[in-house]
Design an enzyme around this catalytic site. Structure first.
Site, PDB file in Angstrom:
ATOM      1  N   CYS A 101       0.849  -1.192   0.000  1.00  0.00           N
ATOM      2  CA  CYS A 101       0.000   0.000   0.000  1.00  0.00           C
ATOM      3  C   CYS A 101       0.888   1.246   0.000  1.00  0.00           C
ATOM      4  CB  CYS A 101      -0.911   0.006   1.226  1.00  0.00           C
ATOM      5  SG  CYS A 101      -2.086   1.394   1.209  1.00  0.00           S
ATOM      6  N   ASP A 144       0.435   3.775   1.675  1.00  0.00           N
ATOM      7  CA  ASP A 144       0.355   4.380   3.011  1.00  0.00           C
ATOM      8  C   ASP A 144       1.753   4.692   3.571  1.00  0.00           C
ATOM      9  OD1 ASP A 144       0.070   4.590   5.967  1.00  0.00           O
ATOM     10  OD2 ASP A 144      -2.018   4.089   5.531  1.00  0.00           O
ATOM     11  N   ARG A 172       2.791   4.981   6.423  1.00  0.00           N
ATOM     12  CA  ARG A 172       3.167   4.315   7.680  1.00  0.00           C
ATOM     13  C   ARG A 172       3.694   2.897   7.474  1.00  0.00           C
ATOM     14  NH1 ARG A 172      -2.649   5.171  10.170  1.00  0.00           N
ATOM     15  NH2 ARG A 172      -3.060   4.456   8.046  1.00  0.00           N
ATOM     16  N   HIS A 202      -2.206  -3.797   5.026  1.00  0.00           N
ATOM     17  CA  HIS A 202      -2.098  -3.435   6.450  1.00  0.00           C
ATOM     18  C   HIS A 202      -3.462  -3.154   7.044  1.00  0.00           C
ATOM     19  CE1 HIS A 202      -2.783   0.979   5.807  1.00  0.00           C
ATOM     20  NE2 HIS A 202      -2.472   0.622   4.582  1.00  0.00           N
ATOM     21  N   CYS A 210      -6.303   0.166   6.728  1.00  0.00           N
ATOM     22  CA  CYS A 210      -6.076   0.701   5.377  1.00  0.00           C
ATOM     23  C   CYS A 210      -7.245   1.608   4.951  1.00  0.00           C
ATOM     24  CB  CYS A 210      -5.913  -0.450   4.383  1.00  0.00           C
ATOM     25  SG  CYS A 210      -5.492   0.115   2.721  1.00  0.00           S
TER      26      CYS A 210
HETATM   27 CO    CO Z   1      -3.511   1.256   2.905  1.00  0.00          CO
END
Ligand code: CO
Length: 215
Positions: free
Chosen positions: A42, A44, A46, A98, A101
């Site tokens: 992803c 993302d 993090r 994750h 999400c």
């Molecule tokens: Co995500």
């Protein structure tokens, strides 16, 4: 100092530190890229692949998008996949999603988010496939977590359903496929599924029987 300049300053510090620790560090990296892993994760911020797996530059070939999707018409993903499988000859392909999400959460709602609707529509399709199981769970959080998990598993099979991977399985009995989920709360990755090279696909309709020269 502008905020973005901190990134450039950080970069200089990092490069200096790397050379101090190992004067040959960059020379070695420049000369060879031979990662054993392709990571499809992803976007993302993090979930930084190298950091959470304690790997170094040069060790993982990385593709990231919203909600770690493997869409069979996505030229970007397919180009990365083909290069990783046919040129780099990676041994493992990891789809890592994750918990928490935002992309999956958005797909689970009935809200319109603009253009990204087109992208997360693919997650709604995954929801439809697993609706009965997901609806049985009692809390919204459990339902979201399960959709996140089954989405990862579906994307792993999407990788297996490509002629790129099926050709490689036939030719060199690799790569092995993995579906992992990362937990933002404790930093731990949990494996969900492992698909060894040559495994039969859950749906035989995706199996190609004339792979010679297939794209
Ligand atoms: Co995500």
């Amino acid at each position: 100092m502008e905020q973005y300049q901190q990134l450039l300053r950080g970069n200089k510090e990092w490069a200096t530190q790397k050379i101090q620790e190992d004067p040959e560090y960059f020379t070695r990296l420049v000369n060879v890229q031979r990662p054993d892993y392709l990571w499809i994760g992803c976007a993302d911020s993090r979930v930084p692949p190298n950091e959470i797996t304690m790997t170094q530059p040069g060790e993982i070939f990385i593709h990231r998008n919203v909600a770690n999707l493997v869409i069979h018409t996505d030229m970007n993903m397919l180009s990365v996949l083909q290069y990783a499988v046919e040129v780099l000859e990676v041994k493992h392909i990891i789809v890592c999603g994750h918990y928490g999400c935002g992309g999956v959460k958005a797909a689970m709602s009935n809200h319109s988010f603009g253009m990204i609707n087109k992208w997360i529509r693919h997650i709604k399709d995954v929801y439809r496939l697993h609706e009965t199981e997901i609806k049985e769970l009692s809390t919204e959080e459990d339902r979201l977590n399960r959709l996140i998990e089954v989405n990862i598993i579906e994307q792993v099979f999407h990788v297996a359903e490509t002629s790129i991977v099926q050709q490689a399985w036939k030719k060199r009995q690799a790569p092995q496929l993995h579906g992992w989920v990362y937990d933002l709360h404790n930093g731990i990755i949990n494996p969900l599924i492992e698909v060894p090279a040559g495994s039969p696909l859950p749906h035989a309709i995706y199996q190609y029987d004339n792979l010679e020269g297939a794209v």
